[in-house]
Write an enzyme that holds these catalytic residues in place. Structure first.
Site, PDB file in Angstrom:
ATOM      1  CD1 TRP A 187      -2.706   1.634   0.598  1.00  0.00           C
ATOM      2  CD2 TRP A 187      -1.267   2.459   2.002  1.00  0.00           C
ATOM      3  NE1 TRP A 187      -2.993   3.143   0.727  1.00  0.00           N
ATOM      4  CE2 TRP A 187      -2.150   3.448   1.876  1.00  0.00           C
ATOM      5  CE3 TRP A 187      -0.363   2.745   3.258  1.00  0.00           C
ATOM      6  CZ2 TRP A 187      -2.068   4.840   2.398  1.00  0.00           C
ATOM      7  CZ3 TRP A 187      -0.307   4.011   3.832  1.00  0.00           C
ATOM      8  CH2 TRP A 187      -1.172   5.183   3.449  1.00  0.00           C
ATOM      9  CD  GLU A 228      -4.619  -1.627   1.972  1.00  0.00           C
ATOM     10  OE1 GLU A 228      -3.606  -1.959   2.191  1.00  0.00           O
ATOM     11  OE2 GLU A 228      -5.538  -1.277   2.627  1.00  0.00           O
ATOM     12  CE  LYS A 230      -6.530   5.712   2.194  1.00  0.00           C
ATOM     13  NZ  LYS A 230      -5.415   5.788   3.573  1.00  0.00           N
ATOM     14  CG  ASP A 261      -8.579  -1.244   4.425  1.00  0.00           C
ATOM     15  OD1 ASP A 261      -9.776  -0.728   5.033  1.00  0.00           O
ATOM     16  OD2 ASP A 261      -7.797  -1.128   5.160  1.00  0.00           O
ATOM     17  CG  HIS A 264      -8.813   1.562   1.972  1.00  0.00           C
ATOM     18  ND1 HIS A 264      -7.534   1.342   1.436  1.00  0.00           N
ATOM     19  CD2 HIS A 264      -8.742   2.197   3.123  1.00  0.00           C
ATOM     20  CE1 HIS A 264      -6.762   1.373   2.247  1.00  0.00           C
ATOM     21  NE2 HIS A 264      -7.561   2.037   3.524  1.00  0.00           N
ATOM     22  CG  HIS A 288      -5.928  -4.498   4.835  1.00  0.00           C
ATOM     23  ND1 HIS A 288      -5.007  -3.434   4.908  1.00  0.00           N
ATOM     24  CD2 HIS A 288      -5.356  -5.847   5.238  1.00  0.00           C
ATOM     25  CE1 HIS A 288      -3.910  -4.049   4.790  1.00  0.00           C
ATOM     26  NE2 HIS A 288      -3.930  -5.211   4.748  1.00  0.00           N
ATOM     27  CG  ASP A 296      -9.533   4.698   5.546  1.00  0.00           C
ATOM     28  OD1 ASP A 296     -10.023   3.730   6.432  1.00  0.00           O
ATOM     29  OD2 ASP A 296      -8.466   4.822   5.057  1.00  0.00           O
ATOM     30  CG  ASP A 298      -8.004   2.448   9.623  1.00  0.00           C
ATOM     31  OD1 ASP A 298      -8.191   1.396   8.907  1.00  0.00           O
ATOM     32  OD2 ASP A 298      -7.314   3.365   9.063  1.00  0.00           O
ATOM     33  CG  ASP A 328      -5.575  -1.590   8.041  1.00  0.00           C
ATOM     34  OD1 ASP A 328      -4.719  -1.245   8.925  1.00  0.00           O
ATOM     35  OD2 ASP A 328      -5.407  -1.175   6.861  1.00  0.00           O
TER      36      ASP A 328
HETATM   37  C1  RNT Z   1      -3.719   2.738   4.594  1.00  0.00           C
HETATM   38  C2  RNT Z   1      -3.838   1.037   4.416  1.00  0.00           C
HETATM   39  C3  RNT Z   1      -2.946   0.355   4.691  1.00  0.00           C
HETATM   40  C4  RNT Z   1      -2.556   0.540   6.274  1.00  0.00           C
HETATM   41  C5  RNT Z   1      -1.400  -0.078   6.806  1.00  0.00           C
HETATM   42  C6  RNT Z   1      -0.787   0.256   8.074  1.00  0.00           C
HETATM   43  O1  RNT Z   1      -5.057   3.096   4.248  1.00  0.00           O
HETATM   44  O2  RNT Z   1      -5.145   0.388   4.878  1.00  0.00           O
HETATM   45  O3  RNT Z   1      -3.340  -0.924   4.979  1.00  0.00           O
HETATM   46  O4  RNT Z   1      -3.391   0.950   7.217  1.00  0.00           O
HETATM   47  O5  RNT Z   1      -0.515  -0.623   5.956  1.00  0.00           O
HETATM   48 ZN    ZN Z   2      -5.440  -1.407   4.754  1.00  0.00          ZN
END
Ligand code: RNT
Ligand code: ZN
Length: 421
Positions: A187, A228, A230, A261, A264, A288, A296, A298, A328
């Protein structure tokens, strides 16, 4: 809860599931075969151990200042071990490149080697678990302007290409030492805060850089590459070089794992419907699992509709053998071990619920056009005695049943975390 009650409740639940055509024992055997990869970065707020002083970059943000975060690899391993001891089943651990052990020396990202991860590999071996890996394309002076593999400067691009190549070698070394394939996820934060004039140049450069990295042969039995995408990031609101369309195209044309993810996409968009689409063209994917709240953000994964729908899709489509599940998220406002335990146990609960679904009945209803029965079964399935099966699974695996894990985390906080100042 007494062992006797746990078993009695399971027996009754099992009978009830049999009535709706579901084999609870089989579901438990299935669940035991699914590893979840715990992300190291929940343990220290995505800090890493380089001590470059660059701060968390790439638009990532871990908010909160709950005391007791891990400051060294040994502390992080201890904390992760505690978390793993409270989660039923055998799982995996997911490392970022800047969590290497450099013995106080400055080893830049383009110079890292498997030997810097020996401590982690030995630890994983001791626990009998696999490791996953990630190059770290952020929190570094060469990523200060939010461009890495797509940077206009050739020298900076080369630095990050070399980092990517080094990381795949480390992934392969992990895979080899542990006898379990490592998934290395790429990523990058590249993008722009405001409207760019040139959207094409960075994407062309990214393709070129990725091709250089993946052009170095690595045995896929030891290491698999994932990429990955986004939609946007903080400081990258207008343009993300590695967008979803970009990486889906790259993954399909180069047969790489595509990483989805859950945080994302647009806030009203979920990945549930994307999985079967991607599997038409790729043999394996990486997830993820995260939780975005309005953006986003997390947050720690909870057992909500999104997570349940995701697990149902994986189970109904029989995709679990070809799906690598990673977590994640990073919440620095609560006990970090609890964050791992809550999120991972929820992922497993969602999978178990899905495995206990009377899917056959739902399929018959749908195939015969009886959507009334389909809706009725969807709703009835929600109140089947799932918790008795989950409790039994935890007891069988020798981990705390129900809320009992929390007392163990509190005790660990008192005896270990509170001493970290
Ligand atoms: C970031 C991505 C990525 C990170 C990690 C820490 O938007 O989701 O995967 O969260 O690599
Ligand atoms: Zn991620």
């Amino acid at each position: 809860m007494s062992q006797k009650n746990i078993e009695a409740a399971y027996k009754l639940a099992q009978e009830r599931y049999t009535e709706v055509g579901v084999d609870a024992d089989k579901a438990l055997r299935w669940l035991a075969s699914v590893p979840v990869s715990l992300h190291c970065w929940q343990g220290d707020d995505v800090g890493g151990f380089e001590k470059l002083g660059a701060g968390l970059g790439g638009g990532l943000a871990a908010t909160g200042n709950y005391p007791g975060k891990a400051r060294t690899p040994a502390e992080l391993r201890g904390d992760a071990e505690k978390a793993l001891s409270l989660i039923p089943g055998k799982h995996r651990f997911n490392l970022h490149a800047f969590y290497g052990e450099f013995g106080g020396k400055k080893v830049d990202r383009d110079e890292i080697e498997p030997k810097h991860f020996k401590g982690w590999i030995d630890w994983a071996k001791k626990l009998g678990i696999g490791l996953d890996f990630n190059p770290t394309f952020f929190s570094h002076p060469n990523a200060a302007d939010n461009f890495t593999l797509s940077h206009a400067d050739k020298g900076i691009r080369k630095f990050w290409v070399d980092h990517g190549i080094a990381c795949r070698q480390i992934g392969a070394a992990m895979g080899k030492a542990l006898g379990r394939t490592c998934v290395t996820n790429f990523w990058i934060p590249d993008g722009m805060k405001d409207i760019p004039v040139d959207r094409i140049g960075p994407r062309k450069r990214l393709t070129h850089s990725l091709d250089e990295i993946f052009g170095v042969p690595v045995d896929p039995k030891l290491n698999l590459d994932a990429i990955e995408g986004k939609l946007f990031g903080i400081g990258c609101e207008s343009y993300t070089v590695g967008s979803h369309e970009y990486y889906l195209g790259y993954a399909v044309s180069r047969q790489k794992l595509f990483t989805l993810d859950t945080g994302h996409y647009h806030p009203t968009e979920t990945i549930t419907d994307k999985i079967s689409a991607v599997f038409q063209f790729l043999p394996e994917i990486l997830l993820h699992v995260s939780r975005g709240v309005r953006w986003d953000s997390d947050h720690v994964v909870i057992l909500n509709d999104d997570l349940q729908a995701l697990a149902q899709e994986l189970v109904r489509g029989d995709y679990l053998d070809d799906t690598h599940i990673g977590l994640d998220y990073f919440d620095a406002s609560i006990n970090r071990i609890a964050a791992w335990v809550i999120g991972t146990r929820n992922m497993l609960k969602a999978l178990l619920q899905a495995m206990l679904e009377p899917t056959a009945k739902l399929q018959v209803a749908e195939e015969s056009g009886d959507y009334t029965s389909r809706l009725a079964w969807f709703e009835e399935a929600k109140t089947l005695p799932f918790s008795a099966v989950w409790d039994y699974y935890c007891a069988k695996n020798g981990v705390p049943v129900g809320e009992a894990w929390l007392a163990e985390v509190k005790q660990y906080e008192k005896s270990v975390l509170s001493k970290r100042k």
